[in-house]
Design a protein around this motif. Structure first.
Motif, mmCIF file in Angstrom:
data_model
loop_
_atom_site.group_PDB
_atom_site.id
_atom_site.type_symbol
_atom_site.label_atom_id
_atom_site.label_comp_id
_atom_site.label_asym_id
_atom_site.label_seq_id
_atom_site.Cartn_x
_atom_site.Cartn_y
_atom_site.Cartn_z
ATOM 1 N N MET A 1 23.297 50.567 10.642
ATOM 2 C CA MET A 1 22.074 50.773 11.404
ATOM 3 C C MET A 1 21.108 49.613 11.161
ATOM 4 S SD MET A 1 19.653 54.174 11.389
ATOM 5 C CE MET A 1 18.760 53.775 9.874
ATOM 6 N N ILE A 2 20.480 49.118 12.221
ATOM 7 C CA ILE A 2 19.532 48.010 12.118
ATOM 8 C C ILE A 2 18.121 48.573 12.110
ATOM 9 C CG2 ILE A 2 18.684 45.900 13.225
ATOM 10 C CD1 ILE A 2 21.520 45.831 14.624
ATOM 11 N N ASP A 3 17.378 48.257 11.044
ATOM 12 C CA ASP A 3 16.014 48.753 10.892
ATOM 13 C C ASP A 3 15.030 47.687 11.371
ATOM 14 O OD1 ASP A 3 13.669 49.993 10.103
ATOM 15 O OD2 ASP A 3 13.917 49.482 7.984
ATOM 16 N N LEU A 4 14.166 48.061 12.299
ATOM 17 C CA LEU A 4 13.210 47.142 12.915
ATOM 18 C C LEU A 4 11.847 47.136 12.236
ATOM 19 C CD1 LEU A 4 14.102 48.278 16.535
ATOM 20 C CD2 LEU A 4 14.744 46.090 15.503
ATOM 21 N N SER A 5 11.697 47.855 11.137
ATOM 22 C CA SER A 5 10.375 48.138 10.587
ATOM 23 C C SER A 5 9.550 46.905 10.239
ATOM 24 C CB SER A 5 10.494 49.027 9.350
ATOM 25 O OG SER A 5 11.035 50.275 9.675
ATOM 26 N N HIS A 6 10.150 45.870 9.680
ATOM 27 C CA HIS A 6 9.372 44.720 9.236
ATOM 28 C C HIS A 6 9.554 43.496 10.125
ATOM 29 C CE1 HIS A 6 7.562 46.009 5.372
ATOM 30 N NE2 HIS A 6 8.572 46.856 5.338
ATOM 31 N N LEU A 7 10.242 43.648 11.243
ATOM 32 C CA LEU A 7 10.366 42.556 12.201
ATOM 33 C C LEU A 7 9.080 42.390 12.998
ATOM 34 C CD1 LEU A 7 13.884 42.895 13.865
ATOM 35 C CD2 LEU A 7 12.950 40.790 12.883
ATOM 36 N N ASN A 8 8.772 41.141 13.364
ATOM 37 C CA ASN A 8 7.670 40.962 14.301
ATOM 38 C C ASN A 8 8.112 41.378 15.705
ATOM 39 O OD1 ASN A 8 9.156 38.807 15.338
ATOM 40 N ND2 ASN A 8 7.887 37.247 14.375
ATOM 41 N N GLU A 9 7.179 41.336 16.656
ATOM 42 C CA GLU A 9 7.477 41.894 17.974
ATOM 43 C C GLU A 9 8.572 41.111 18.696
ATOM 44 O OE1 GLU A 9 5.306 43.618 21.984
ATOM 45 O OE2 GLU A 9 4.108 42.531 20.503
ATOM 46 N N ARG A 10 8.550 39.789 18.582
ATOM 47 C CA ARG A 10 9.594 39.018 19.272
ATOM 48 C C ARG A 10 10.975 39.320 18.684
ATOM 49 N NH1 ARG A 10 6.810 33.076 20.465
ATOM 50 N NH2 ARG A 10 4.749 33.914 20.943
ATOM 51 N N GLY A 11 11.035 39.484 17.365
ATOM 52 C CA GLY A 11 12.295 39.877 16.757
ATOM 53 C C GLY A 11 12.761 41.236 17.224
ATOM 54 N N PHE A 12 11.817 42.171 17.361
ATOM 55 C CA PHE A 12 12.128 43.504 17.881
ATOM 56 C C PHE A 12 12.809 43.392 19.239
ATOM 57 C CE2 PHE A 12 11.232 47.170 20.484
ATOM 58 C CZ PHE A 12 11.235 48.270 19.645
ATOM 59 N N TRP A 13 12.222 42.598 20.136
ATOM 60 C CA TRP A 13 12.791 42.508 21.484
ATOM 61 C C TRP A 13 14.104 41.739 21.487
ATOM 62 C CZ3 TRP A 13 11.240 46.191 24.144
ATOM 63 C CH2 TRP A 13 9.914 46.627 24.109
ATOM 64 N N ASP A 14 14.283 40.821 20.555
ATOM 65 C CA ASP A 14 15.580 40.143 20.443
ATOM 66 C C ASP A 14 16.672 41.140 20.052
ATOM 67 O OD1 ASP A 14 14.526 37.681 21.118
ATOM 68 O OD2 ASP A 14 14.347 36.975 19.044
ATOM 69 N N VAL A 15 16.364 42.018 19.086
ATOM 70 C CA VAL A 15 17.335 43.054 18.708
ATOM 71 C C VAL A 15 17.583 43.985 19.885
ATOM 72 C CG1 VAL A 15 17.784 45.025 17.206
ATOM 73 C CG2 VAL A 15 16.770 42.958 16.250
ATOM 74 N N ALA A 16 16.531 44.374 20.573
ATOM 75 C CA ALA A 16 16.674 45.298 21.698
ATOM 76 C C ALA A 16 17.585 44.723 22.777
ATOM 77 C CB ALA A 16 15.302 45.623 22.287
ATOM 78 N N ALA A 17 17.529 43.402 22.980
ATOM 79 C CA ALA A 17 18.355 42.763 24.011
ATOM 80 C C ALA A 17 19.810 42.648 23.599
ATOM 81 C CB ALA A 17 17.800 41.379 24.329
#
Length: 350
Positions: free
Chosen positions: A200-216
């Motif tokens: 499982m990939i945890d997004l908690s400490h990623l910045n917003e651009r990193g969040f959207w990179d994971v989402a893509a």
């Protein structure tokens, strides 16, 4: 108090256990220090959780906290050396395995939903291994496979500092989580490998651009193990409505962080935060995302929580406050336990 059973999405107790830290707390004995040990977990009806392996920096920045006219900023910690980080993670993994052995069956390592359910059925505490920040993993990702074989089932690619995989979001208020670049090429490879392994990939400490990179990139539901709503408390560590909607739309989960400075609209570090304020924040998340996509991600032993909860033994106070606010029992059970197992089932191989 009704003893609703709880699975928690995040704690930092590993850093304080005597098996890892000389002079630390014996997790098997009740303590008044910190938030979590096995006796207090049992008192609070906590039956399992994600335990974070985490490499602290060798040298903490001096004067890292700056008070601003309307909030605060915290400087990044330095990027970590891979070998240094790996030594710490290896030592923490060894300590957790030793603790589980010492528990004589009272604690069990869980790597599947079936393991969690089996531990629950036998009144054992289920330990799921998480790693917060991937500094110990090199660009070849070999160590990711080592950790997976050792039981790792959840990983935050970054903590709130940069590494070879991406850029963590620094702690600041009031501020947008859009603080810099997102994932690197190595970070994209890490996401794909986690998907392939069922980590499982945890997004908690990623910045917003990193969040959207994971989402893509990710083929798994989006998950933040411990975060709150930016609309209520505009901390960089909190998620915008658009990010919350993305988690909802992938059938993911946000673990509600009990950190008072991410719950309060003023972000004050105030343990006297009332439970009705905590519950209002939970209400906002559930209204936005639905009852199936909000769970508990306490951050026990890693933050300041309301004194009205105090520690793991006080979790029933939170659930009583939720009942008084009108939450029904099915919603409470989802928040307390079911939602984590649902997202694990969608992420981990069967």
């Amino acid at each position: 108090m009704n003893g609703i059973e709880v699975f928690d999405g995040h704690n930092d107790a590993v850093q304080y256990i005597s098996d890892y830290k000389p002079g630390g707390r014996d997790f098997l004995a009740r303590s008044e220090a910190g938030h979590l040990d096995l006796p207090r977990a049992i008192e609070g009806h906590l039956v399992g959780g994600l335990f974070a392996l985490y490499a602290y920096p060798e040298h903490k920045p001096e004067n890292d906290l700056t008070q601003t006219s309307d909030g605060y900023e915290v400087r990044y910690a330095e990027a970590l050396n891979e070998d240094y980080a790996r030594r710490l993670i290896d030592a923490q993994l060894h300590a957790m395995n030793g603790l589980i052995r010492r528990s004589d069956g009272r604690m069990r390592l869980a790597t599947s939903v079936d393991d969690i359910n089996a531990a629950r059925a036998s009144s054992a505490f289920a330990v799921v291994l998480h790693m917060e920040g991937a500094e110990a993993i090199g660009p070849d990702l070999d160590y990711l496979h080592v950790l997976h074989a050792a039981g790792l089932r959840s990983l935050g690619p970054v903590w709130s500092r940069p590494n070879i995989f991406g850029y963590g979001v620094p702690f600041a208020y009031p501020r947008s989580p859009d603080t810099g670049p997102g994932l690197t090429d190595a970070g994209r490879n890490l996401v794909k490998s986690c998907n392939a392994l069922g980590v499982m990939i945890d997004l908690s400490h990623l910045n917003e651009r990193g969040f959207w990179d994971v989402a893509a990139l990710s083929t798994a539901p989006l998950v933040a193990t411990h975060a709150c709503a930016h609309a209520l408390c505009p901390s960089t560590r909190n998620l915008t409505d658009r990010q919350l909607d993305a988690i909802r739309d992938t059938d993911g989960v946000i673990g509600f962080n009990l950190a008072v400075y991410d719950i309060r609209t003023d972000a004050h570090l105030d343990a006297d935060t009332p439970l009705d304020m905590v519950v209002r924040h939970i209400e906002y998340l559930i209204d936005r995302m639905g009852a199936d996509r909000v769970a508990l991600g306490s951050d026990f032993d890693g933050t300041v929580i309301s004194r009205h909860i105090r520690d793991a033994s006080g979790l029933p106070h939170l659930f009583d406050a939720m009942r008084k606010a009108g939450f029904d029992e099915p919603t409470l059970r989802k928040f307390a336990f079911d939602n984590w197992l649902r997202v694990f089932g969608l992420t981990w191989p069967s």
